[in-house]
Design a protein around this motif. Structure first.
Motif, short mmCIF file in Angstrom:
data_model
loop_
_atom_site.label_atom_id
_atom_site.label_comp_id
_atom_site.label_asym_id
_atom_site.label_seq_id
_atom_site.Cartn_x
_atom_site.Cartn_y
_atom_site.Cartn_z
N CYS A 34 0.80 -1.23 0.00
CA CYS A 34 0.00 0.00 0.00
C CYS A 34 0.84 1.28 0.00
O CYS A 34 0.29 2.37 -0.02
N ASN A 35 2.17 1.17 0.01
CA ASN A 35 3.10 2.30 -0.05
C ASN A 35 2.86 3.34 1.04
O ASN A 35 2.88 4.54 0.80
N ARG A 49 -4.62 -1.59 7.76
CA ARG A 49 -5.68 -1.75 6.76
C ARG A 49 -5.37 -0.87 5.56
O ARG A 49 -4.73 0.15 5.68
N ASP A 50 -5.85 -1.32 4.37
CA ASP A 50 -5.51 -0.59 3.15
C ASP A 50 -6.56 0.43 2.73
O ASP A 50 -6.37 1.14 1.75
N GLY A 51 -7.69 0.53 3.42
CA GLY A 51 -8.70 1.56 3.13
C GLY A 51 -9.69 1.18 2.05
O GLY A 51 -10.58 1.95 1.74
N VAL A 52 -9.59 -0.02 1.46
CA VAL A 52 -10.55 -0.45 0.44
C VAL A 52 -11.78 -0.97 1.16
O VAL A 52 -11.69 -1.81 2.06
N GLU A 53 -12.95 -0.45 0.76
CA GLU A 53 -14.20 -0.85 1.41
C GLU A 53 -14.48 -2.34 1.19
O GLU A 53 -14.22 -2.88 0.13
N VAL A 54 -15.03 -2.97 2.20
CA VAL A 54 -15.37 -4.38 2.14
C VAL A 54 -16.87 -4.51 2.40
O VAL A 54 -17.41 -3.87 3.30
N SER A 72 -10.82 0.44 11.69
CA SER A 72 -11.00 1.46 10.66
C SER A 72 -11.51 0.82 9.38
O SER A 72 -11.51 -0.40 9.22
N ASN A 73 -11.95 1.65 8.46
CA ASN A 73 -12.51 1.14 7.21
C ASN A 73 -11.47 0.36 6.42
O ASN A 73 -10.30 0.65 6.45
N GLY A 74 -11.95 -0.61 5.70
CA GLY A 74 -11.09 -1.35 4.79
C GLY A 74 -10.72 -2.72 5.29
O GLY A 74 -10.95 -3.09 6.43
N ARG A 75 -10.13 -3.44 4.38
CA ARG A 75 -9.68 -4.80 4.70
C ARG A 75 -8.22 -4.76 5.14
O ARG A 75 -7.53 -3.77 4.95
#
Length: 190
Positions: A34-35, A49-54, A72-75
């Motif tokens: 995720c840099n 977490r990478d912030g991509v919605e699941v 937090s949001n994401g997977r």
């Protein structure tokens, strides 16, 4: 914390600007997936977490209903718990970082690139009287709000400017040879 099962990444293969091994500071590294910067703990990148919605199947139950305890949001990022093998010393890392900075500085231009100065229009008294009507037509057209002029593709402006240039050249005796052949009455033999 268990590792993610991938082979460990050697610190010597990571770019030195993506790693922090300074003495007295927390060791951090940029996640290869995720840099983003994350802390190293026990030789692994901390879980994040990478912030991509699941998509959620149903309501999750938490022990506490406060938002502070919910994740937090994401997977979970696939770079979480990636093992990092620190195979270089902080001194070696510092030398590599310094070398990378000096090569980057060497690629930068030392001399500033200057923009060309726009040409100053001559005073009306210096302009050729033969081009006055053409210049007035050009000024009226530019003030008229032509939609092609706004885009920069107006043929009428280009034609008027060419006619002004030709008229000025003729008056100054710098007419092109093809014009001299086409209109010999305007250009007597010298």
């Amino acid at each position: 914390m268990r590792h993610n099962g991938r082979t460990p990444i050697k610190a010597s293969t990571i770019r030195p600007e993506n790693l922090n091994l300074r003495d007295g500071e927390t060791r951090t590294v940029v996640c290869p997936e995720c840099n983003t910067w994350h802390r190293l703990q026990r030789g692994m990148i901390m879980p994040h977490r990478d912030g991509v919605e699941v998509a959620k199947d149903g309501p999750r139950r938490y022990r506490d209903d406060s938002n502070a305890t919910k994740p937090s949001n994401g997977r979970r990022c696939s770079g979480s718990a990636q093992r990092i093998d620190i195979d270089i010393t902080p001194e070696q890392w510092g030398e590599r970082l310094l070398a990378a900075e000096t090569t980057a500085a060497g690629r930068r231009s030392v001399r500033p690139v200057r923009k060309p100065q726009p040409q100053i229009a001559p005073a009306p008294t210096q302009m050729n009287a033969a081009t006055r009507a053409l210049r007035e037509q050009l000024a009226q057209h530019l003030q008229g709000g032509c939609s092609r002029c706004r885009v920069g593709h107006c043929g009428q402006v280009t034609e008027l400017r060419q006619r002004i240039r030709r008229t000025t050249d003729i008056a100054a005796g710098r007419a092109p040879e093809r014009l001299r052949r086409a209109r010999p009455d305007l250009f007597p033999a010298a």
